[in-house]
Design a protein around this motif. Structure first.
Motif, PDB file in Angstrom:
ATOM      1  N   SER A 161       8.486   6.781  -7.409  1.00 23.94           N
ATOM      2  CA  SER A 161       7.776   6.171  -6.282  1.00 23.94           C
ATOM      3  C   SER A 161       8.550   6.322  -4.981  1.00 23.94           C
ATOM      4  O   SER A 161       7.955   6.525  -3.924  1.00 23.94           O
ATOM      5  N   ALA A 203      -1.148   9.800  -1.974  1.00 22.14           N
ATOM      6  CA  ALA A 203      -0.391   8.571  -2.233  1.00 22.14           C
ATOM      7  C   ALA A 203      -1.258   7.533  -2.927  1.00 22.14           C
ATOM      8  O   ALA A 203      -0.799   6.823  -3.830  1.00 22.14           O
ATOM      9  N   CYS A 204      -2.519   7.441  -2.534  1.00 19.91           N
ATOM     10  CA  CYS A 204      -3.446   6.498  -3.166  1.00 19.91           C
ATOM     11  C   CYS A 204      -3.606   6.809  -4.644  1.00 19.91           C
ATOM     12  O   CYS A 204      -3.455   5.925  -5.497  1.00 19.91           O
ATOM     13  N   ASN A 210      -0.079   6.475  -6.578  1.00 25.73           N
ATOM     14  CA  ASN A 210       0.353   5.080  -6.690  1.00 25.73           C
ATOM     15  C   ASN A 210      -0.520   4.296  -7.660  1.00 25.73           C
ATOM     16  O   ASN A 210      -0.028   3.442  -8.396  1.00 25.73           O
ATOM     17  N   TYR A 219       1.011   2.629 -10.909  1.00 30.51           N
ATOM     18  CA  TYR A 219       0.818   1.203 -11.188  1.00 30.51           C
ATOM     19  C   TYR A 219       0.242   0.990 -12.587  1.00 30.51           C
ATOM     20  O   TYR A 219       0.690   0.097 -13.314  1.00 30.51           O
ATOM     21  N   LEU A 228       5.352   0.163  -6.712  1.00 29.86           N
ATOM     22  CA  LEU A 228       4.538   0.044  -5.501  1.00 29.86           C
ATOM     23  C   LEU A 228       5.359  -0.548  -4.361  1.00 29.86           C
ATOM     24  O   LEU A 228       5.250  -0.111  -3.208  1.00 29.86           O
ATOM     25  N   TRP A 258       7.703   2.219  -3.028  1.00 32.42           N
ATOM     26  CA  TRP A 258       6.979   3.155  -2.169  1.00 32.42           C
ATOM     27  C   TRP A 258       6.704   2.530  -0.802  1.00 32.42           C
ATOM     28  O   TRP A 258       6.875   3.178   0.234  1.00 32.42           O
ATOM     29  N   THR A 259       6.290   1.272  -0.785  1.00 36.72           N
ATOM     30  CA  THR A 259       5.984   0.593   0.475  1.00 36.72           C
ATOM     31  C   THR A 259       7.241   0.451   1.326  1.00 36.72           C
ATOM     32  O   THR A 259       7.189   0.639   2.546  1.00 36.72           O
ATOM     33  N   GLY A 285      -2.334   3.913   0.299  1.00 42.50           N
ATOM     34  CA  GLY A 285      -1.218   3.993  -0.625  1.00 42.50           C
ATOM     35  C   GLY A 285      -0.829   2.670  -1.252  1.00 42.50           C
ATOM     36  O   GLY A 285      -0.399   2.627  -2.404  1.00 42.50           O
ATOM     37  N   ALA A 286      -0.960   1.579  -0.524  1.00 41.15           N
ATOM     38  CA  ALA A 286      -0.585   0.273  -1.067  1.00 41.15           C
ATOM     39  C   ALA A 286      -1.789  -0.632  -1.272  1.00 41.15           C
ATOM     40  O   ALA A 286      -1.829  -1.398  -2.227  1.00 41.15           O
TER      41      ALA A 286
END
Length: 124
Positions: free
Chosen positions: A16, A43-44, A47, A51, A67, A70-71, A100-101
């Motif tokens: 990540s 990224a979506c 991720n 997850y 997650l 990555w954030t 992404g998040a």
């Protein structure tokens, strides 16, 4: 979790972080003169997949560690470190953070809600 599971989970977190670096680095890609932030969509999807794999390892709050990593990397890319400005600015950053998040977080909240509702319907 066994020792091997913890090692595999750590690899997910490191993956990540690498994904965050790559999506931040290539977010400003242009096709001609048009900005083309395809890394936000990548990224979506990645991720969300990471997850789901992390949630299979643990049901504790640690499932959000990849997650969060990555954030953190993405938010650090916004900060001006050595130059005059930040690496990422504008609507592309917002799109990257939302896709992404936000999408994996929305999926996680819906999955948790479904588990709670399913547990409540099992009771007499």
């Amino acid at each position: 979790m066994t020792r091997v599971d913890r090692l595999e989970f750590a690899v997910l977190v490191v993956g990540s972080v690498l994904l965050g670096i790559l999506t931040a680095a290539f977010l400003m890609v242009r096709v001609g003169s048009f900005p083309f932030p395809i890394t936000a969509v990548i990224a979506c999807a990645v991720n969300l997949l990471i997850y789901r794999i992390a949630a299979a390892y643990t049901e504790s709050a640690w499932q959000f560690a990849p997650l969060g990593a990555w954030t953190l990397v993405t938010v650090l890319a916004m900060l001006p470190v050595f130059g005059n400005g930040s690496l990422i600015t504008g609507w592309r950053l917002l799109l990257l953070l939302i896709l992404g998040a936000g999408v994996p977080a929305y999926y996680a909240s819906n999955a948790r809600l479904k588990r709670v509702v399913a547990g409540a319907s099992d009771r007499p």
